[in-house]
Design a protein around this motif. Structure first.
Motif, PDB file in Angstrom:
ATOM      1  N   HIS A  43       0.977  -1.268   0.002  1.00  0.00           N
ATOM      2  CA  HIS A  43       0.019   0.035  -0.121  1.00  0.00           C
ATOM      3  C   HIS A  43       0.899   1.357  -0.034  1.00  0.00           C
ATOM      4  O   HIS A  43       1.662   1.415   0.729  1.00  0.00           O
ATOM      5  CB  HIS A  43      -1.088   0.019   1.282  1.00  0.00           C
ATOM      6  CG  HIS A  43      -1.968  -1.157   1.107  1.00  0.00           C
ATOM      7  ND1 HIS A  43      -2.935  -1.237   0.508  1.00  0.00           N
ATOM      8  CD2 HIS A  43      -1.981  -2.266   1.947  1.00  0.00           C
ATOM      9  CE1 HIS A  43      -3.640  -2.369   0.497  1.00  0.00           C
ATOM     10  NE2 HIS A  43      -2.940  -3.004   1.695  1.00  0.00           N
ATOM     11  N   VAL A  44       0.731   2.038  -1.038  1.00  0.00           N
ATOM     12  CA  VAL A  44       1.609   3.333  -1.363  1.00  0.00           C
ATOM     13  C   VAL A  44       1.238   4.306  -0.270  1.00  0.00           C
ATOM     14  O   VAL A  44       0.147   4.502   0.115  1.00  0.00           O
ATOM     15  CB  VAL A  44       1.460   3.696  -2.861  1.00  0.00           C
ATOM     16  CG1 VAL A  44       2.139   5.164  -2.930  1.00  0.00           C
ATOM     17  CG2 VAL A  44       1.847   2.730  -3.640  1.00  0.00           C
ATOM     18  N   ALA A  45       2.203   4.937   0.086  1.00  0.00           N
ATOM     19  CA  ALA A  45       2.254   6.017   1.323  1.00  0.00           C
ATOM     20  C   ALA A  45       2.534   7.235   0.457  1.00  0.00           C
ATOM     21  O   ALA A  45       3.208   7.159  -0.630  1.00  0.00           O
ATOM     22  CB  ALA A  45       3.237   5.805   2.266  1.00  0.00           C
ATOM     23  N   PRO A  46       2.326   8.310   1.027  1.00  0.00           N
ATOM     24  CA  PRO A  46       2.601   9.591   0.344  1.00  0.00           C
ATOM     25  C   PRO A  46       4.169   9.889   0.236  1.00  0.00           C
ATOM     26  O   PRO A  46       4.790   9.553   1.147  1.00  0.00           O
ATOM     27  CB  PRO A  46       1.978  10.767   1.291  1.00  0.00           C
ATOM     28  CG  PRO A  46       1.093  10.072   2.323  1.00  0.00           C
ATOM     29  CD  PRO A  46       1.308   8.680   2.215  1.00  0.00           C
ATOM     30  N   GLY A  47       4.567  10.350  -0.811  1.00  0.00           N
ATOM     31  CA  GLY A  47       5.983  10.732  -0.888  1.00  0.00           C
ATOM     32  C   GLY A  47       6.761   9.330  -1.582  1.00  0.00           C
ATOM     33  O   GLY A  47       7.994   9.585  -1.565  1.00  0.00           O
ATOM     34  N   ASP A  48       6.161   8.067  -1.790  1.00  0.00           N
ATOM     35  CA  ASP A  48       6.689   6.947  -2.065  1.00  0.00           C
ATOM     36  C   ASP A  48       7.193   7.214  -3.786  1.00  0.00           C
ATOM     37  O   ASP A  48       6.544   7.972  -4.464  1.00  0.00           O
ATOM     38  CB  ASP A  48       5.948   5.948  -2.048  1.00  0.00           C
ATOM     39  CG  ASP A  48       5.833   5.139  -0.794  1.00  0.00           C
ATOM     40  OD1 ASP A  48       6.318   5.621   0.336  1.00  0.00           O
ATOM     41  OD2 ASP A  48       5.075   4.071  -0.418  1.00  0.00           O
ATOM     42  N   VAL A  49       8.321   6.557  -3.917  1.00  0.00           N
ATOM     43  CA  VAL A  49       8.838   6.592  -5.332  1.00  0.00           C
ATOM     44  C   VAL A  49       9.022   5.452  -5.745  1.00  0.00           C
ATOM     45  O   VAL A  49       9.358   4.130  -5.012  1.00  0.00           O
ATOM     46  CB  VAL A  49      10.219   7.235  -5.303  1.00  0.00           C
ATOM     47  CG1 VAL A  49      10.899   7.336  -6.500  1.00  0.00           C
ATOM     48  CG2 VAL A  49      10.256   8.663  -4.648  1.00  0.00           C
ATOM     49  N   PHE A  50       8.658   4.866  -6.898  1.00  0.00           N
ATOM     50  CA  PHE A  50       8.421   3.265  -7.557  1.00  0.00           C
ATOM     51  C   PHE A  50       9.965   2.794  -7.435  1.00  0.00           C
ATOM     52  O   PHE A  50      10.194   1.689  -6.827  1.00  0.00           O
ATOM     53  CB  PHE A  50       8.237   3.663  -8.890  1.00  0.00           C
ATOM     54  CG  PHE A  50       7.284   2.285  -9.460  1.00  0.00           C
ATOM     55  CD1 PHE A  50       6.053   2.242  -9.289  1.00  0.00           C
ATOM     56  CD2 PHE A  50       7.979   1.214 -10.124  1.00  0.00           C
ATOM     57  CE1 PHE A  50       5.077   1.425  -9.698  1.00  0.00           C
ATOM     58  CE2 PHE A  50       7.259   0.189 -10.407  1.00  0.00           C
ATOM     59  CZ  PHE A  50       5.915   0.275 -10.245  1.00  0.00           C
ATOM     60  N   SER A  51      11.252   3.402  -7.685  1.00  0.00           N
ATOM     61  CA  SER A  51      12.559   2.826  -7.765  1.00  0.00           C
ATOM     62  C   SER A  51      12.794   2.416  -6.301  1.00  0.00           C
ATOM     63  O   SER A  51      13.219   1.294  -5.956  1.00  0.00           O
ATOM     64  CB  SER A  51      13.411   3.532  -8.351  1.00  0.00           C
ATOM     65  OG  SER A  51      13.475   4.739  -7.767  1.00  0.00           O
ATOM     66  N   THR A  52      12.465   3.445  -5.264  1.00  0.00           N
ATOM     67  CA  THR A  52      12.673   2.879  -3.890  1.00  0.00           C
ATOM     68  C   THR A  52      11.753   1.710  -3.376  1.00  0.00           C
ATOM     69  O   THR A  52      12.141   0.927  -2.541  1.00  0.00           O
ATOM     70  CB  THR A  52      12.510   4.049  -3.310  1.00  0.00           C
ATOM     71  OG1 THR A  52      13.290   5.270  -3.730  1.00  0.00           O
ATOM     72  CG2 THR A  52      13.067   3.939  -1.723  1.00  0.00           C
ATOM     73  N   ILE A  53      10.782   1.720  -3.897  1.00  0.00           N
ATOM     74  CA  ILE A  53       9.877   0.690  -3.475  1.00  0.00           C
ATOM     75  C   ILE A  53      10.485  -0.735  -3.992  1.00  0.00           C
ATOM     76  O   ILE A  53      10.411  -1.592  -3.353  1.00  0.00           O
ATOM     77  CB  ILE A  53       8.241   0.791  -3.892  1.00  0.00           C
ATOM     78  CG1 ILE A  53       7.699   2.165  -3.423  1.00  0.00           C
ATOM     79  CG2 ILE A  53       7.396  -0.676  -3.757  1.00  0.00           C
ATOM     80  CD1 ILE A  53       6.393   2.568  -3.738  1.00  0.00           C
ATOM     81  N   ALA A  54      10.819  -0.969  -5.090  1.00  0.00           N
ATOM     82  CA  ALA A  54      11.470  -2.100  -5.777  1.00  0.00           C
ATOM     83  C   ALA A  54      12.497  -2.294  -5.084  1.00  0.00           C
ATOM     84  O   ALA A  54      12.819  -3.585  -4.545  1.00  0.00           O
ATOM     85  CB  ALA A  54      11.738  -1.687  -7.313  1.00  0.00           C
ATOM     86  N   ALA A  55      13.344  -1.124  -4.536  1.00  0.00           N
ATOM     87  CA  ALA A  55      14.559  -1.508  -3.873  1.00  0.00           C
ATOM     88  C   ALA A  55      14.319  -2.122  -2.397  1.00  0.00           C
ATOM     89  O   ALA A  55      14.899  -2.958  -1.848  1.00  0.00           O
ATOM     90  CB  ALA A  55      15.670  -0.260  -3.770  1.00  0.00           C
ATOM     91  N   ARG A  56      13.118  -1.581  -1.766  1.00  0.00           N
ATOM     92  CA  ARG A  56      12.611  -2.103  -0.578  1.00  0.00           C
ATOM     93  C   ARG A  56      12.427  -3.501  -0.449  1.00  0.00           C
ATOM     94  O   ARG A  56      12.787  -4.134   0.439  1.00  0.00           O
ATOM     95  CB  ARG A  56      11.337  -1.255   0.042  1.00  0.00           C
ATOM     96  CG  ARG A  56      10.995  -1.714   1.191  1.00  0.00           C
ATOM     97  CD  ARG A  56       9.521  -0.879   1.761  1.00  0.00           C
ATOM     98  NE  ARG A  56       8.825  -1.837   2.841  1.00  0.00           N
ATOM     99  CZ  ARG A  56       8.003  -1.285   3.338  1.00  0.00           C
ATOM    100  NH1 ARG A  56       7.535  -0.084   3.338  1.00  0.00           N
ATOM    101  NH2 ARG A  56       7.404  -2.000   4.419  1.00  0.00           N
ATOM    102  N   PHE A  57      11.957  -4.108  -1.741  1.00  0.00           N
ATOM    103  CA  PHE A  57      11.446  -5.399  -1.785  1.00  0.00           C
ATOM    104  C   PHE A  57      12.537  -6.258  -2.565  1.00  0.00           C
ATOM    105  O   PHE A  57      12.200  -7.470  -2.838  1.00  0.00           O
ATOM    106  CB  PHE A  57       9.945  -5.758  -2.282  1.00  0.00           C
ATOM    107  CG  PHE A  57       8.909  -4.971  -1.562  1.00  0.00           C
ATOM    108  CD1 PHE A  57       8.523  -5.568  -0.234  1.00  0.00           C
ATOM    109  CD2 PHE A  57       8.369  -3.533  -1.484  1.00  0.00           C
ATOM    110  CE1 PHE A  57       7.628  -5.146   0.590  1.00  0.00           C
ATOM    111  CE2 PHE A  57       7.491  -3.156  -0.623  1.00  0.00           C
ATOM    112  CZ  PHE A  57       7.048  -4.072   0.360  1.00  0.00           C
ATOM    113  N   CYS A  58      13.588  -5.862  -2.940  1.00  0.00           N
ATOM    114  CA  CYS A  58      14.670  -6.515  -3.476  1.00  0.00           C
ATOM    115  C   CYS A  58      14.396  -7.063  -4.873  1.00  0.00           C
ATOM    116  O   CYS A  58      14.734  -8.325  -4.941  1.00  0.00           O
ATOM    117  CB  CYS A  58      15.214  -7.529  -2.596  1.00  0.00           C
ATOM    118  SG  CYS A  58      15.960  -6.924  -0.965  1.00  0.00           S
TER     119      CYS A  58
END
Length: 192
Positions: free
Chosen positions: A120-135
């Motif tokens: 679930h996306v939070a305010p200010g999230d960035v697609f590339s960082t989400i991908a990095a968070r989940f490896c």
């Protein structure tokens, strides 16, 4: 031309060369002191309406250290093209949640085994960082969300799919569920 004129021209040329070098050095110094542009919160992503082949464009998001992604298995070409556990000829990525990051602070949804299956996306999230968070690779994340999103930005409250087995049943964008198709030759894993 007299010897005096020749010397004068040489001095002027040397001055110009020195000035040019000085300007070049100044430009390098100023460039090094200029802060990088601020990352875009809702970076525009390429549309995948025609095909899940991703055109990579330079990301405006900060480069993120993938950190402790040791538990994730690198993606490789499948050895058996008839293997159903693949995504377009590549092995599946299994997300590993590294925990909230500055621009990936939303909520992970886990299955019974504790594997992240949605986000679930939070305010200010960035697609590339989400991908990095989940490896996982950013392109892989775009593909598993292709069917239900138009990939033209992130909105707080969006649900991103993290499971290649739920491509057609998990995910939305700004409260809307798209109905994008994959090319017939693009192999997907069995869907739930």
């Amino acid at each position: 031309m007299t010897a005096t004129s020749t010397r004068k021209l040489r001095r002027m040329g040397a001055k110009r060369a020195g000035t040019t070098i000085g300007i070049g050095v100044l430009a390098v110094i100023l460039t090094a002191c200029t802060p990088p542009p601020a990352p875009l919160v809702d970076a525009v992503r390429p549309s995948m309406s025609a095909s899940p082949t991703i055109e990579t464009t330079p990301s405006t998001a900060p480069v993120v250290d993938r950190g402790p992604c040791g538990a994730s298995v690198p993606v490789r070409a499948v050895s058996d093209p008839s293997d159903p556990e693949q995504l377009g000829g590549k092995t599946l990525e299994i997300p590993v949640d590294r925990g909230p990051l500055d621009t990936a602070s939303g909520e992970a949804v886990l299955n019974a085994e504790g594997t992240p299956v949605a986000y679930h996306v939070a305010p200010g999230d960035v697609f590339s960082t989400i991908a990095a968070r989940f490896c996982v690779a950013e392109d892989w994340l775009l593909i598993v969300n292709h069917a239900r999103r138009d990939n033209n930005g992130l909105y707080a409250g969006d649900t991103l799919n993290l499971d290649a087995h739920t491509i057609f049943s998990v995910g939305d964008q700004n409260g809307v569920v798209s109905d994008n198709v994959f090319p017939a030759e693009f192999t997907l894993p069995p869907q739930r």
